[in-house]
Design a protein around this motif. Structure first.
Motif, mmCIF file in Angstrom:
data_model
loop_
_atom_site.group_PDB
_atom_site.id
_atom_site.type_symbol
_atom_site.label_atom_id
_atom_site.label_comp_id
_atom_site.label_asym_id
_atom_site.label_seq_id
_atom_site.Cartn_x
_atom_site.Cartn_y
_atom_site.Cartn_z
ATOM 1 N N THR A 123 15.213 10.092 9.561
ATOM 2 C CA THR A 123 14.963 10.920 10.735
ATOM 3 C C THR A 123 13.498 11.359 10.742
ATOM 4 O O THR A 123 12.802 11.259 9.728
ATOM 5 N N ALA A 124 13.048 11.881 11.880
ATOM 6 C CA ALA A 124 11.680 12.399 11.944
ATOM 7 C C ALA A 124 11.512 13.594 11.018
ATOM 8 O O ALA A 124 10.465 13.765 10.383
ATOM 9 N N GLY A 125 12.534 14.421 10.919
ATOM 10 C CA GLY A 125 12.453 15.607 10.074
ATOM 11 C C GLY A 125 12.343 15.302 8.596
ATOM 12 O O GLY A 125 11.888 16.134 7.812
ATOM 13 N N SER A 126 12.746 14.095 8.203
ATOM 14 C CA SER A 126 12.673 13.704 6.785
ATOM 15 C C SER A 126 11.706 12.544 6.578
ATOM 16 O O SER A 126 11.795 11.818 5.585
ATOM 17 N N CYS A 127 10.753 12.394 7.493
ATOM 18 C CA CYS A 127 9.893 11.205 7.526
ATOM 19 C C CYS A 127 8.885 11.137 6.390
ATOM 20 O O CYS A 127 8.252 10.104 6.191
ATOM 21 N N GLY A 128 8.699 12.197 5.626
ATOM 22 C CA GLY A 128 7.680 12.194 4.576
ATOM 23 C C GLY A 128 8.162 11.709 3.226
ATOM 24 O O GLY A 128 7.351 11.404 2.347
ATOM 25 N N ILE A 129 9.471 11.601 3.042
ATOM 26 C CA ILE A 129 10.004 11.344 1.704
ATOM 27 C C ILE A 129 9.781 9.901 1.251
ATOM 28 O O ILE A 129 9.254 9.655 0.160
ATOM 29 N N LEU A 130 10.163 8.945 2.072
ATOM 30 C CA LEU A 130 9.932 7.549 1.690
ATOM 31 C C LEU A 130 8.442 7.220 1.571
ATOM 32 O O LEU A 130 8.031 6.573 0.597
ATOM 33 N N PRO A 131 7.585 7.656 2.505
ATOM 34 C CA PRO A 131 6.153 7.413 2.297
ATOM 35 C C PRO A 131 5.615 8.082 1.034
ATOM 36 O O PRO A 131 4.805 7.496 0.311
ATOM 37 N N GLY A 132 6.050 9.312 0.778
ATOM 38 C CA GLY A 132 5.595 9.998 -0.413
ATOM 39 C C GLY A 132 5.882 9.198 -1.673
ATOM 40 O O GLY A 132 5.057 9.142 -2.597
ATOM 41 N N CYS A 133 7.033 8.536 -1.692
ATOM 42 C CA CYS A 133 7.430 7.751 -2.866
ATOM 43 C C CYS A 133 6.802 6.362 -2.869
ATOM 44 O O CYS A 133 6.147 5.959 -3.841
ATOM 45 N N LEU A 134 6.995 5.604 -1.801
ATOM 46 C CA LEU A 134 6.610 4.192 -1.824
ATOM 47 C C LEU A 134 5.130 3.946 -1.558
ATOM 48 O O LEU A 134 4.543 3.020 -2.121
ATOM 49 N N VAL A 135 4.513 4.750 -0.693
ATOM 50 C CA VAL A 135 3.068 4.594 -0.496
ATOM 51 C C VAL A 135 2.338 4.959 -1.791
ATOM 52 O O VAL A 135 1.343 4.316 -2.167
ATOM 53 N N SER A 136 2.839 5.950 -2.488
ATOM 54 C CA SER A 136 2.230 6.333 -3.771
ATOM 55 C C SER A 136 2.408 5.234 -4.811
ATOM 56 O O SER A 136 1.490 4.941 -5.591
ATOM 57 N N ALA A 137 3.589 4.614 -4.840
ATOM 58 C CA ALA A 137 3.818 3.511 -5.774
ATOM 59 C C ALA A 137 2.863 2.367 -5.493
ATOM 60 O O ALA A 137 2.329 1.733 -6.418
ATOM 61 N N TYR A 138 2.615 2.118 -4.229
ATOM 62 C CA TYR A 138 1.729 1.031 -3.815
ATOM 63 C C TYR A 138 0.257 1.355 -4.087
ATOM 64 O O TYR A 138 -0.471 0.554 -4.682
ATOM 65 N N GLU A 139 -0.167 2.543 -3.693
ATOM 66 C CA GLU A 139 -1.595 2.877 -3.773
ATOM 67 C C GLU A 139 -2.022 3.400 -5.143
ATOM 68 O O GLU A 139 -3.163 3.179 -5.548
ATOM 69 N N ASP A 140 -1.154 4.092 -5.845
ATOM 70 C CA ASP A 140 -1.559 4.717 -7.106
ATOM 71 C C ASP A 140 -1.014 4.022 -8.352
ATOM 72 O O ASP A 140 -1.544 4.223 -9.444
ATOM 73 N N ARG A 141 0.050 3.256 -8.201
ATOM 74 C CA ARG A 141 0.602 2.541 -9.350
ATOM 75 C C ARG A 141 0.397 1.032 -9.235
ATOM 76 O O ARG A 141 0.836 0.278 -10.104
ATOM 77 N N GLY A 142 -0.219 0.597 -8.136
ATOM 78 C CA GLY A 142 -0.536 -0.818 -7.983
ATOM 79 C C GLY A 142 0.661 -1.712 -7.791
ATOM 80 O O GLY A 142 0.596 -2.919 -8.085
ATOM 81 N N MET A 143 1.766 -1.164 -7.296
ATOM 82 C CA MET A 143 2.942 -1.981 -7.038
ATOM 83 C C MET A 143 2.643 -2.979 -5.921
ATOM 84 O O MET A 143 1.931 -2.671 -4.962
ATOM 85 N N ASP A 144 3.200 -4.174 -6.052
ATOM 86 C CA ASP A 144 3.007 -5.220 -5.059
ATOM 87 C C ASP A 144 3.489 -4.760 -3.688
ATOM 88 O O ASP A 144 4.564 -4.160 -3.566
ATOM 89 N N ARG A 145 2.680 -5.024 -2.662
ATOM 90 C CA ARG A 145 3.024 -4.544 -1.313
ATOM 91 C C ARG A 145 4.355 -5.118 -0.840
ATOM 92 O O ARG A 145 5.193 -4.386 -0.307
ATOM 93 N N GLU A 146 4.560 -6.408 -1.010
ATOM 94 C CA GLU A 146 5.823 -6.988 -0.533
ATOM 95 C C GLU A 146 7.016 -6.408 -1.288
ATOM 96 O O GLU A 146 8.086 -6.208 -0.709
ATOM 97 N N ALA A 147 6.842 -6.113 -2.564
ATOM 98 C CA ALA A 147 7.927 -5.504 -3.330
ATOM 99 C C ALA A 147 8.269 -4.126 -2.759
ATOM 100 O O ALA A 147 9.441 -3.759 -2.664
ATOM 101 N N CYS A 148 7.247 -3.369 -2.354
ATOM 102 C CA CYS A 148 7.486 -2.065 -1.728
ATOM 103 C C CYS A 148 8.189 -2.230 -0.392
ATOM 104 O O CYS A 148 9.108 -1.464 -0.059
#
Length: 299
Positions: A123-148
Motif C-alpha cells: 500500500t502507499a502507507g507502507s511504501c517505505g519498507i520494501l525500498p528500505g530493505c532492498l534498495v539498501s541491499a542493492y546500494e550498500d551491500r552490492g547485491m545483484d540488481r536482478e537478484a533484488c
C-alpha cells in the motif's frame, strides 16, 4: 505492475511448489505470471525492474531536506536520518547500514506524503519498507540488481496471499495489515536474497507479522503521515530481524498461514475507531487534534 490471476491460496502451497520443483518462490511466481499474461519471463522481470527503479528514485526524492508534505506536517525525516547515518560515530547505535536503511524507508514515505511517485507495496502507507530493505541491499551491500528484482516477486507472491486470505488495507485490518504485511513481504524477499530456503522465507514472513500483530491504524488528521512514516521505519527493522532469525534456523512454531489468519481475526475484532478513521489512538490525543485543526481548521 499489473498482476495476472494468481492460483495460490496459502503460503505453504507456494513453498511446497518451490520445494517440489527445486525452484525459488520468485521463479514460481515469474513463470506463473508470464503464462497468465501470455508474455515472456524476461518481459515480466523487465517490468518489475521498472518498479524497482521507482523505489530507488523515491528514496532519493524523499531525502531532499526541503521536501514537505502538502499538509506541512511532515518532511525532512529521511534527510535527517541519512545525515545522522553519515555523521554519527559508527553510524549510530544501529550501525551505518541499518541507519541508512531506515533513512531510505523514511524518505520513500516522505515522498509519498509529498505526492511523489512510489510503489504501493502493498500500500502507499507502507511504501517505505520494501525500498528500505532492498534498495539498501542493492546500494550498500552490492547485491545483484536482478537478484533484488527477483526477490520482489517473492514479496509480491506472499503479499497476494495475504491480500486474498486476510487484508492489506488499514481500513479493514489496521496498520498490521499494511506495515505488518509489507514487513513480512520484505523479510521473505531478504531471505531469498541471502540464499535461504522457501520455508525460511515463509518463516520470516510469519515472524514479521507476529511482531506487528494488533498494530492499529490511527492517522493524525486522517493523513498518511503521522505516525505512518515512522512505522515504516520500524517495519524495516522488523523485516531485517525476522529475516536473520529465519536464516539462523529459528522456527516460529506457528505456521505462517495460521499467523495470517490470526492477523485477520485480530483486524476483524478491532473497533472502527482504530481502522484508518482517525477516530482513536494518536489521532485523538490533544496534540493530534491540534494538528488536525492546523491542517483543516476547526470543525
Amino acid at each position: 505492475m499489473e498482476v495476472a490471476m494468481f492460483k495460490y491460496e496459502t503460503i505453504q502451497e507456494l513453498v511446497d511448489a518451490a520445494q517440489t520443483s527445486g525452484k525459488k518462490i520468485s521463479d514460481i511466481f515469474i513463470e506463473d505470471q508470464a503464462k497468465a499474461m501470455e508474455t515472456s519471463p524476461e518481459e515480466i522481470i523487465a517490468r518489475m525492474d521498472e518498479a524497482f527503479q521507482v523505489m530507488i528514485d523515491c528514496t532519493v526524492r524523499g531525502a531532499d531536506k526541503d521536501l514537505r508534505s502538502h499538509s506541512g506536517l511532515t518532511g525532512g525525516e529521511g534527510y535527517k536520518m541519512l545525515s545522522y547515518a553519515a555523521d554519527a560515530p559508527e553510524g549510530g547505535w544501529m550501525g551505518s547500514y541499518m541507519t541508512k536503511a531506515v533513512g531510505r524507508a523514511l524518505s520513500a514515505s516522505v515522498s509519498n506524503a509529498a505526492m511523489g511517485k512510489i510503489v504501493a507495496a502493498p500500500t502507499a502507507g507502507s511504501c517505505g519498507i520494501l525500498p528500505g530493505c532492498l534498495v539498501s541491499a542493492y546500494e550498500d551491500r552490492g547485491m545483484d540488481r536482478e537478484a533484488c528484482v527477483r526477490a520482489l516477486f517473492t514479496a509480491g507472491a506472499f503479499g497476494l496471499v495475504v491480500a486474498s486470505v486476510a487484508s492489506i488495507a488499514g481500513a479493514e485490518g489496521g496498520c498490521q495489515a499494511e506495515c505488518g504485511s509489507a514487513s513480512g513481504m520484505a523479510a521473505a524477499a531478504l531471505v531469498e536474497l541471502r540464499g535461504g530456503s522457501p520455508q525460511q522465507a515463509a518463516t520470516a514472513m510469519g515472524i514479521a507479522i507476529v511482531n506487528q500483530m494488533g498494530l492499529v491504524c490511527d492517522p493524525v488528521a486522517g493523513l498518511v503521515e503521522i505516525p505512518c512514516i515512522k512505522r515504516n521505519a520500524s517495519g524495516v527493522m522488523i523485516a531485517f530481524t525476522a529475516a536473520d532469525m529465519a536464516l539462523s534456523g529459528i522456527d516460529l512454531k506457528i505456521p505462517v498461514d495460521e499467523c495470517i489468519s490470526a492477523m485477520k481475526a485480530v483486524g476483524d475484532s478491532m473497533p472502527e475507531a482504530l481502522r484508518e478513521t482517525a477516530g482513536g489512538g494518536l489521532a485523538t490525543t490533544p496534540t493530534g487534534k491540534k494538528l488536525r485543526e492546523q491542517v483543516f481548521g476547526k470543525e
